[in-house]
Design a protein around this motif. Structure first.
Motif, PDB file in Angstrom:
ATOM      1  N   ARG A 179     -13.480  -6.153  -9.936  1.00 23.14           N
ATOM      2  CA  ARG A 179     -14.856  -6.169 -10.437  1.00 23.14           C
ATOM      3  C   ARG A 179     -15.847  -6.778  -9.441  1.00 23.14           C
ATOM      4  NH1 ARG A 179     -12.495  -3.347 -13.207  1.00 23.14           N
ATOM      5  NH2 ARG A 179     -12.201  -3.320 -15.471  1.00 23.14           N
ATOM      6  N   CYS A 180     -15.342  -7.178  -8.271  1.00 25.36           N
ATOM      7  CA  CYS A 180     -16.242  -7.776  -7.277  1.00 25.36           C
ATOM      8  C   CYS A 180     -15.818  -7.355  -5.874  1.00 25.36           C
ATOM      9  CB  CYS A 180     -16.258  -9.301  -7.399  1.00 25.36           C
ATOM     10  SG  CYS A 180     -14.635 -10.085  -7.179  1.00 25.36           S
ATOM     11  N   ILE A 181     -16.789  -7.310  -4.980  1.00 25.73           N
ATOM     12  CA  ILE A 181     -16.546  -6.897  -3.591  1.00 25.73           C
ATOM     13  C   ILE A 181     -16.015  -8.085  -2.780  1.00 25.73           C
ATOM     14  CG2 ILE A 181     -17.721  -6.209  -1.444  1.00 25.73           C
ATOM     15  CD1 ILE A 181     -17.345  -3.834  -3.275  1.00 25.73           C
ATOM     16  N   GLN A 182     -14.935  -7.837  -2.058  1.00 26.73           N
ATOM     17  CA  GLN A 182     -14.353  -8.865  -1.190  1.00 26.73           C
ATOM     18  C   GLN A 182     -14.831  -8.667   0.248  1.00 26.73           C
ATOM     19  OE1 GLN A 182     -10.181  -8.832  -3.692  1.00 26.73           O
ATOM     20  NE2 GLN A 182     -10.034  -9.338  -1.511  1.00 26.73           N
ATOM     21  N   MET A 183     -15.355  -9.747   0.820  1.00 24.21           N
ATOM     22  CA  MET A 183     -15.715  -9.732   2.238  1.00 24.21           C
ATOM     23  C   MET A 183     -14.438  -9.851   3.070  1.00 24.21           C
ATOM     24  SD  MET A 183     -19.133 -11.869   3.275  1.00 24.21           S
ATOM     25  CE  MET A 183     -18.420 -13.350   3.934  1.00 24.21           C
ATOM     26  N   TRP A 184     -13.470 -10.610   2.533  1.00 20.87           N
ATOM     27  CA  TRP A 184     -12.192 -10.858   3.194  1.00 20.87           C
ATOM     28  C   TRP A 184     -11.084 -10.168   2.416  1.00 20.87           C
ATOM     29  CZ3 TRP A 184     -12.121 -13.786   7.650  1.00 20.87           C
ATOM     30  CH2 TRP A 184     -13.245 -14.584   7.906  1.00 20.87           C
ATOM     31  N   PHE A 185     -10.241  -9.402   3.090  1.00 21.28           N
ATOM     32  CA  PHE A 185      -9.063  -8.827   2.427  1.00 21.28           C
ATOM     33  C   PHE A 185      -7.989  -8.495   3.455  1.00 21.28           C
ATOM     34  CE2 PHE A 185     -11.890  -5.216   3.276  1.00 21.28           C
ATOM     35  CZ  PHE A 185     -11.037  -4.257   3.808  1.00 21.28           C
ATOM     36  N   ASP A 186      -6.759  -8.369   2.966  1.00 25.99           N
ATOM     37  CA  ASP A 186      -5.622  -8.044   3.823  1.00 25.99           C
ATOM     38  C   ASP A 186      -5.411  -6.527   3.802  1.00 25.99           C
ATOM     39  OD1 ASP A 186      -3.234  -7.629   5.062  1.00 25.99           O
ATOM     40  OD2 ASP A 186      -2.030  -8.818   3.657  1.00 25.99           O
ATOM     41  N   PRO A 187      -5.677  -5.852   4.932  1.00 28.30           N
ATOM     42  CA  PRO A 187      -5.591  -4.393   4.948  1.00 28.30           C
ATOM     43  C   PRO A 187      -4.183  -3.867   4.675  1.00 28.30           C
ATOM     44  CG  PRO A 187      -5.840  -5.258   7.183  1.00 28.30           C
ATOM     45  CD  PRO A 187      -6.025  -6.418   6.248  1.00 28.30           C
ATOM     46  N   ALA A 188      -3.185  -4.705   4.890  1.00 31.47           N
ATOM     47  CA  ALA A 188      -1.804  -4.263   4.632  1.00 31.47           C
ATOM     48  C   ALA A 188      -1.607  -3.930   3.158  1.00 31.47           C
ATOM     49  CB  ALA A 188      -0.818  -5.350   5.066  1.00 31.47           C
ATOM     50  N   ARG A 189      -2.444  -4.521   2.320  1.00 29.10           N
ATOM     51  CA  ARG A 189      -2.325  -4.283   0.884  1.00 29.10           C
ATOM     52  C   ARG A 189      -3.386  -3.296   0.390  1.00 29.10           C
ATOM     53  NH1 ARG A 189      -1.932 -10.400  -1.182  1.00 29.10           N
ATOM     54  NH2 ARG A 189      -1.708  -9.373  -3.202  1.00 29.10           N
ATOM     55  N   GLY A 190      -4.009  -2.590   1.327  1.00 28.70           N
ATOM     56  CA  GLY A 190      -5.035  -1.623   0.953  1.00 28.70           C
ATOM     57  C   GLY A 190      -6.394  -2.284   0.810  1.00 28.70           C
ATOM     58  N   ASN A 191      -7.427  -1.484   0.709  1.00 30.37           N
ATOM     59  CA  ASN A 191      -8.793  -2.000   0.594  1.00 30.37           C
ATOM     60  C   ASN A 191      -9.149  -2.132  -0.890  1.00 30.37           C
ATOM     61  OD1 ASN A 191     -11.557  -2.367   0.432  1.00 30.37           O
ATOM     62  ND2 ASN A 191     -12.041  -0.939   2.084  1.00 30.37           N
ATOM     63  N   PRO A 192      -9.272  -3.374  -1.385  1.00 31.63           N
ATOM     64  CA  PRO A 192      -9.521  -3.578  -2.816  1.00 31.63           C
ATOM     65  C   PRO A 192     -10.906  -3.100  -3.252  1.00 31.63           C
ATOM     66  CG  PRO A 192      -9.778  -5.649  -1.634  1.00 31.63           C
ATOM     67  CD  PRO A 192      -9.269  -4.652  -0.628  1.00 31.63           C
ATOM     68  N   ASN A 193     -11.805  -2.914  -2.294  1.00 30.22           N
ATOM     69  CA  ASN A 193     -13.184  -2.559  -2.650  1.00 30.22           C
ATOM     70  C   ASN A 193     -13.346  -1.097  -3.058  1.00 30.22           C
ATOM     71  OD1 ASN A 193     -13.942  -5.203  -2.124  1.00 30.22           O
ATOM     72  ND2 ASN A 193     -14.425  -4.778   0.022  1.00 30.22           N
ATOM     73  N   VAL A 194     -12.343  -0.275  -2.760  1.00 28.92           N
ATOM     74  CA  VAL A 194     -12.401   1.137  -3.173  1.00 28.92           C
ATOM     75  C   VAL A 194     -12.478   1.218  -4.695  1.00 28.92           C
ATOM     76  CG1 VAL A 194     -11.163   3.332  -3.193  1.00 28.92           C
ATOM     77  CG2 VAL A 194     -11.166   1.924  -1.112  1.00 28.92           C
ATOM     78  N   ALA A 195     -11.600   0.460  -5.363  1.00 30.13           N
ATOM     79  CA  ALA A 195     -11.561   0.476  -6.836  1.00 30.13           C
ATOM     80  C   ALA A 195     -12.821  -0.147  -7.429  1.00 30.13           C
ATOM     81  CB  ALA A 195     -10.325  -0.258  -7.332  1.00 30.13           C
ATOM     82  N   VAL A 196     -13.361  -1.154  -6.747  1.00 25.20           N
ATOM     83  CA  VAL A 196     -14.567  -1.830  -7.248  1.00 25.20           C
ATOM     84  C   VAL A 196     -15.759  -0.866  -7.232  1.00 25.20           C
ATOM     85  CG1 VAL A 196     -16.136  -3.778  -6.903  1.00 25.20           C
ATOM     86  CG2 VAL A 196     -13.686  -4.049  -6.437  1.00 25.20           C
ATOM     87  N   ALA A 197     -15.896  -0.139  -6.141  1.00 30.63           N
ATOM     88  CA  ALA A 197     -16.994   0.836  -6.040  1.00 30.63           C
ATOM     89  C   ALA A 197     -16.849   1.896  -7.131  1.00 30.63           C
ATOM     90  CB  ALA A 197     -17.004   1.491  -4.664  1.00 30.63           C
TER      91      ALA A 197
END
Length: 201
Positions: A179-197
C-alpha cells in the motif's frame, strides 16, 4: 487503468518508455530490469554536482554520507521508477511537463531518511524553489542561515512532504504492505512497487 501502470513521466531525463537497463549504477541498480532512467542518468544521480539539475547537496557544508544516500535513493526512485503513474500530474514548468504529487512513501523509508539526516544542515524547507542560482548552482538565499534538519523539519513527515513541495506524503503503511511506495528495496525479491501502483491505479 492501464495507462497508469509501467510508465515514465515526461520530464527532463526520463526515457519515453520503461525497459531493461543492464548497467544501472550502484543505488539505482534495483531498477535495472525495468527502468525509466538510462545508465548515464543513474551514474549522474550519485555525483555531488551532477549535470542532471546542477543541484548541490552540499549547500550548507558537506552533507554526511549516511544522509546523502537517501537523497541519491530518492533521485533513483524519481528518475528510474516505472511505478509512479498513479501520482503523475501535468505541470507547466520550463524543465519538465510532468511531476509526481503525494506519492505514499512507506513509513520506514521516511523515518530512516529523517533519522539519518537530522543533524545535517540546510537553509531551506522547500528545495524545489527559492534558491540563489546566480553562480549556476543552488546557493542558500541571501539572509538565510544553515540550521540542522531537525530544526527545519521537526518530524519525519515534514521532511518527506515539504522538501520537494508535496511530491511525497508520509504513508501510515509499512514496507511490504503493498500500500506504499518503497524508496529502498531488494531487487532479488522483485520490485514491490509494481503491486502498489496497481492497487492505486
Amino acid at each position: 487503468k492501464e495507462p497508469l501502470l509501467n510508465v515514465c513521466m515526461d520530464a527532463k531525463h526520463h526515457k519515453s518508455e520503461p525497459g531493461p537497463e543492464g548497467k544501472l549504477y550502484e543505488q539505482c541498480s534495483p531498477w535495472k530490469d525495468n527502468a525509466c532512467c538510462t545508465a548515464n542518468t543513474s551514474l549522474e544521480a550519485h555525483k555531488d554536482q551532477s549535470y542532471l539539475y546542477n543541484f548541490n547537496w552540499n549547500h550548507c557544508g558537506v552533507m554526511p554520507p549516511k544522509c546523502k544516500r537517501h537523497f541519491i535513493q530518492d533521485t533513483c526512485l524519481y528518475e528510474c521508477s516505472p511505478n509512479l503513474g498513479p501520482w503523475i500530474q501535468q505541470v507547466d514548468s520550463s524543465w519538465r511537463r510532468e511531476r509526481i504529487l503525494h506519492v505514499p512513501l512507506c513509513r520506514e523509508d521516511c523515518e530512516e531518511w529523517w533519522q539519518d539526516c537530522k543533524d545535517a544542515l540546510t537553509c531551506k524547507e522547500n528545495w524545489h524553489k527559492g534558491w540563489n542560482w546566480a553562480t549556476g548552482t543552488n546557493r542558500c538565499p541571501w539572509g538565510s542561515e544553515c540550521r540542522p534538519f531537525h530544526q527545519v523539519f521537526p518530524r519525519p513527515q515534514d521532511l518527506c512532504e515539504k522538501i520537494w513541495s508535496g511530491s511525497f506524503r508520509l504513508s501510515p503503511e509499512r514496507r511490504g504492505s503493498g500500500r506504499c511506495i518503497q524508496m529502498w528495496f531488494d531487487p532479488a525479491r522483485g520490485n514491490p512497487n509494481v503491486a502498489v501502483a496497481r492497487y492505486y491505479a
